[in-house]
Motif scaffolding. Structure first.
Motif, PDB file in Angstrom:
ATOM      1  N   CYS A  88      -6.853 -17.196  10.970  1.00 44.59           N
ATOM      2  CA  CYS A  88      -7.391 -16.540   9.773  1.00 44.59           C
ATOM      3  C   CYS A  88      -7.375 -15.028   9.973  1.00 44.59           C
ATOM      4  CB  CYS A  88      -8.810 -17.029   9.488  1.00 44.59           C
ATOM      5  SG  CYS A  88      -9.468 -16.386   7.933  1.00 44.59           S
ATOM      6  N   ARG A  89      -6.925 -14.312   8.976  1.00 44.89           N
ATOM      7  CA  ARG A  89      -6.906 -12.845   9.018  1.00 44.89           C
ATOM      8  C   ARG A  89      -7.777 -12.261   7.906  1.00 44.89           C
ATOM      9  NH1 ARG A  89      -6.036 -11.372  13.544  1.00 44.89           N
ATOM     10  NH2 ARG A  89      -5.439  -9.318  12.844  1.00 44.89           N
ATOM     11  N   THR A  90      -8.641 -13.085   7.334  1.00 42.12           N
ATOM     12  CA  THR A  90      -9.499 -12.659   6.231  1.00 42.12           C
ATOM     13  C   THR A  90     -10.665 -11.824   6.760  1.00 42.12           C
ATOM     14  OG1 THR A  90      -8.925 -14.680   5.059  1.00 42.12           O
ATOM     15  CG2 THR A  90     -10.881 -13.510   4.285  1.00 42.12           C
ATOM     16  N   ALA A  91     -11.109 -10.883   5.954  1.00 45.44           N
ATOM     17  CA  ALA A  91     -12.245 -10.041   6.342  1.00 45.44           C
ATOM     18  C   ALA A  91     -13.482 -10.899   6.596  1.00 45.44           C
ATOM     19  CB  ALA A  91     -12.535  -9.028   5.243  1.00 45.44           C
ATOM     20  N   ALA A  92     -14.198 -10.571   7.653  1.00 46.67           N
ATOM     21  CA  ALA A  92     -15.425 -11.291   7.996  1.00 46.67           C
ATOM     22  C   ALA A  92     -16.564 -10.872   7.075  1.00 46.67           C
ATOM     23  CB  ALA A  92     -15.807 -11.011   9.441  1.00 46.67           C
ATOM     24  N   VAL A  93     -17.386 -11.851   6.721  1.00 48.80           N
ATOM     25  CA  VAL A  93     -18.560 -11.622   5.884  1.00 48.80           C
ATOM     26  C   VAL A  93     -19.813 -12.077   6.628  1.00 48.80           C
ATOM     27  CG1 VAL A  93     -19.632 -12.171   3.657  1.00 48.80           C
ATOM     28  CG2 VAL A  93     -17.153 -12.018   3.831  1.00 48.80           C
ATOM     29  N   TRP A  94     -19.662 -12.990   7.563  1.00 48.34           N
ATOM     30  CA  TRP A  94     -20.774 -13.627   8.265  1.00 48.34           C
ATOM     31  C   TRP A  94     -20.685 -13.411   9.771  1.00 48.34           C
ATOM     32  CZ3 TRP A  94     -24.454 -15.465   5.209  1.00 48.34           C
ATOM     33  CH2 TRP A  94     -24.116 -15.768   3.886  1.00 48.34           C
ATOM     34  N   VAL A  95     -21.855 -13.365  10.408  1.00 46.01           N
ATOM     35  CA  VAL A  95     -21.954 -13.350  11.869  1.00 46.01           C
ATOM     36  C   VAL A  95     -22.661 -14.626  12.286  1.00 46.01           C
ATOM     37  CG1 VAL A  95     -22.950 -12.202  13.883  1.00 46.01           C
ATOM     38  CG2 VAL A  95     -22.026 -10.836  12.000  1.00 46.01           C
ATOM     39  N   LEU A  96     -22.038 -15.381  13.178  1.00 42.05           N
ATOM     40  CA  LEU A  96     -22.632 -16.586  13.744  1.00 42.05           C
ATOM     41  C   LEU A  96     -23.038 -16.235  15.169  1.00 42.05           C
ATOM     42  CD1 LEU A  96     -20.577 -17.429  11.486  1.00 42.05           C
ATOM     43  CD2 LEU A  96     -20.475 -19.624  12.622  1.00 42.05           C
ATOM     44  N   ALA A  97     -24.334 -16.131  15.402  1.00 41.88           N
ATOM     45  CA  ALA A  97     -24.854 -15.783  16.722  1.00 41.88           C
ATOM     46  C   ALA A  97     -25.114 -17.070  17.486  1.00 41.88           C
ATOM     47  CB  ALA A  97     -26.136 -14.972  16.585  1.00 41.88           C
ATOM     48  N   TRP A  98     -24.656 -17.126  18.725  1.00 41.31           N
ATOM     49  CA  TRP A  98     -24.765 -18.356  19.491  1.00 41.31           C
ATOM     50  C   TRP A  98     -24.902 -18.049  20.971  1.00 41.31           C
ATOM     51  CZ3 TRP A  98     -20.931 -19.664  23.102  1.00 41.31           C
ATOM     52  CH2 TRP A  98     -19.767 -18.900  23.048  1.00 41.31           C
ATOM     53  N   ASN A  99     -25.264 -19.068  21.732  1.00 39.96           N
ATOM     54  CA  ASN A  99     -25.166 -18.996  23.184  1.00 39.96           C
ATOM     55  C   ASN A  99     -25.033 -20.399  23.753  1.00 39.96           C
ATOM     56  OD1 ASN A  99     -27.693 -20.154  23.687  1.00 39.96           O
ATOM     57  ND2 ASN A  99     -28.606 -18.300  24.486  1.00 39.96           N
ATOM     58  N   ASN A 100     -24.450 -20.468  24.915  1.00 37.09           N
ATOM     59  CA  ASN A 100     -24.322 -21.724  25.647  1.00 37.09           C
ATOM     60  C   ASN A 100     -25.417 -21.710  26.706  1.00 37.09           C
ATOM     61  OD1 ASN A 100     -23.698 -23.751  27.491  1.00 37.09           O
ATOM     62  ND2 ASN A 100     -21.499 -23.445  27.336  1.00 37.09           N
ATOM     63  N   PRO A 101     -26.442 -22.540  26.547  1.00 44.38           N
ATOM     64  CA  PRO A 101     -27.576 -22.480  27.481  1.00 44.38           C
ATOM     65  C   PRO A 101     -27.207 -22.786  28.926  1.00 44.38           C
ATOM     66  CG  PRO A 101     -27.776 -24.345  25.983  1.00 44.38           C
ATOM     67  CD  PRO A 101     -26.610 -23.538  25.516  1.00 44.38           C
ATOM     68  N   LYS A 102     -26.064 -23.411  29.144  1.00 43.25           N
ATOM     69  CA  LYS A 102     -25.624 -23.669  30.522  1.00 43.25           C
ATOM     70  C   LYS A 102     -25.045 -22.414  31.173  1.00 43.25           C
ATOM     71  CE  LYS A 102     -24.700 -28.560  29.898  1.00 43.25           C
ATOM     72  NZ  LYS A 102     -23.689 -29.625  29.934  1.00 43.25           N
ATOM     73  N   LEU A 103     -24.646 -21.453  30.348  1.00 43.45           N
ATOM     74  CA  LEU A 103     -24.015 -20.238  30.863  1.00 43.45           C
ATOM     75  C   LEU A 103     -24.809 -18.960  30.618  1.00 43.45           C
ATOM     76  CD1 LEU A 103     -20.367 -20.878  29.613  1.00 43.45           C
ATOM     77  CD2 LEU A 103     -21.297 -21.360  31.883  1.00 43.45           C
ATOM     78  N   HIS A 104     -25.590 -18.921  29.539  1.00 45.45           N
ATOM     79  CA  HIS A 104     -26.236 -17.685  29.109  1.00 45.45           C
ATOM     80  C   HIS A 104     -27.755 -17.778  29.178  1.00 45.45           C
ATOM     81  CE1 HIS A 104     -22.423 -17.924  26.564  1.00 45.45           C
ATOM     82  NE2 HIS A 104     -22.177 -16.982  27.454  1.00 45.45           N
ATOM     83  N   THR A 105     -28.385 -16.646  29.419  1.00 40.40           N
ATOM     84  CA  THR A 105     -29.840 -16.593  29.352  1.00 40.40           C
ATOM     85  C   THR A 105     -30.264 -16.829  27.905  1.00 40.40           C
ATOM     86  OG1 THR A 105     -29.792 -14.201  29.035  1.00 40.40           O
ATOM     87  CG2 THR A 105     -30.009 -14.998  31.316  1.00 40.40           C
ATOM     88  N   PRO A 106     -31.487 -17.315  27.671  1.00 38.35           N
ATOM     89  CA  PRO A 106     -31.915 -17.660  26.300  1.00 38.35           C
ATOM     90  C   PRO A 106     -31.805 -16.516  25.294  1.00 38.35           C
ATOM     91  CG  PRO A 106     -33.452 -18.540  27.893  1.00 38.35           C
ATOM     92  CD  PRO A 106     -32.489 -17.669  28.667  1.00 38.35           C
ATOM     93  N   GLU A 107     -32.014 -15.275  25.718  1.00 37.25           N
ATOM     94  CA  GLU A 107     -31.976 -14.154  24.768  1.00 37.25           C
ATOM     95  C   GLU A 107     -30.562 -13.636  24.504  1.00 37.25           C
ATOM     96  OE1 GLU A 107     -32.342 -12.680  28.867  1.00 37.25           O
ATOM     97  OE2 GLU A 107     -33.606 -14.064  27.740  1.00 37.25           O
ATOM     98  N   ARG A 108     -29.600 -14.022  25.309  1.00 40.24           N
ATOM     99  CA  ARG A 108     -28.213 -13.561  25.146  1.00 40.24           C
ATOM    100  C   ARG A 108     -27.596 -14.163  23.887  1.00 40.24           C
ATOM    101  NH1 ARG A 108     -23.245 -13.106  28.628  1.00 40.24           N
ATOM    102  NH2 ARG A 108     -21.844 -12.073  27.169  1.00 40.24           N
ATOM    103  N   ARG A 109     -26.879 -13.343  23.133  1.00 38.68           N
ATOM    104  CA  ARG A 109     -26.197 -13.822  21.938  1.00 38.68           C
ATOM    105  C   ARG A 109     -24.735 -13.417  21.976  1.00 38.68           C
ATOM    106  NH1 ARG A 109     -29.956 -16.445  21.966  1.00 38.68           N
ATOM    107  NH2 ARG A 109     -31.516 -16.789  20.374  1.00 38.68           N
ATOM    108  N   LYS A 110     -23.880 -14.402  21.858  1.00 40.33           N
ATOM    109  CA  LYS A 110     -22.456 -14.191  21.649  1.00 40.33           C
ATOM    110  C   LYS A 110     -22.262 -14.272  20.133  1.00 40.33           C
ATOM    111  CE  LYS A 110     -19.783 -14.692  24.754  1.00 40.33           C
ATOM    112  NZ  LYS A 110     -19.014 -13.726  25.507  1.00 40.33           N
ATOM    113  N   THR A 111     -21.170 -13.729  19.625  1.00 39.17           N
ATOM    114  CA  THR A 111     -20.964 -13.767  18.178  1.00 39.17           C
ATOM    115  C   THR A 111     -19.552 -14.197  17.822  1.00 39.17           C
ATOM    116  OG1 THR A 111     -20.390 -11.418  18.108  1.00 39.17           O
ATOM    117  CG2 THR A 111     -22.683 -11.991  17.667  1.00 39.17           C
TER     118      THR A 111
END
Length: 84
Positions: A26-49
Motif C-alpha cells: 500500500c502506498r496510500t497516505a496514512a490516517v491512523w496510528v496503531l500503537a502496539w508492543n510484543n510483551p515477550k520483547l518489549h517493556t509494558p510502556e514501550r510502543r511500536k507503531t
C-alpha cells in the motif's frame, strides 16, 4: 498550487515524505496510528507503531489484536499532537 500543476519531481518528493500505510504494497497516505508492543520483547510502556490508511486500519488492527499486541488506535493527527 494544485497537485496537477506542480512539477513532477516536487510531487514525487512530497509523496516520499508523507507518512504511508504500513500494509504490504500500500502506498496510500496514512490516517491512523496503531500503537502496539510484543510483551515477550518489549517493556509494558514501550510502543511500536504501524501506520494505516482507512482501507487497512481494520485488517492491521485485527492482525495485532489477535496476538494481544494492539494497545491503541488513534488518528495520525492526534498522535502527532501528543508528541509521541
Amino acid at each position: 498550487m494544485s497537485d496537477e500543476t506542480q512539477p513532477e519531481t516536487q510531487r514525487d518528493a512530497e509523496r516520499e515524505t508523507r507518512p504511508i500505510c504500513s500494509a504490504k504494497g500500500c502506498r496510500t497516505a496514512a490516517v491512523w496510528v496503531l500503537a502496539w508492543n510484543n510483551p515477550k520483547l518489549h517493556t509494558p510502556e514501550r510502543r511500536k507503531t504501524w501506520l494505516a490508511c482507512d482501507e487497512h486500519r481494520e485488517h492491521l488492527s485485527q492482525f495485532l489484536g489477535v496476538r494481544g499486541f494492539l494497545k491503541d488506535v488513534v488518528t495520525l493527527a492526534e498522535w502527532e499532537a501528543r508528541g509521541a
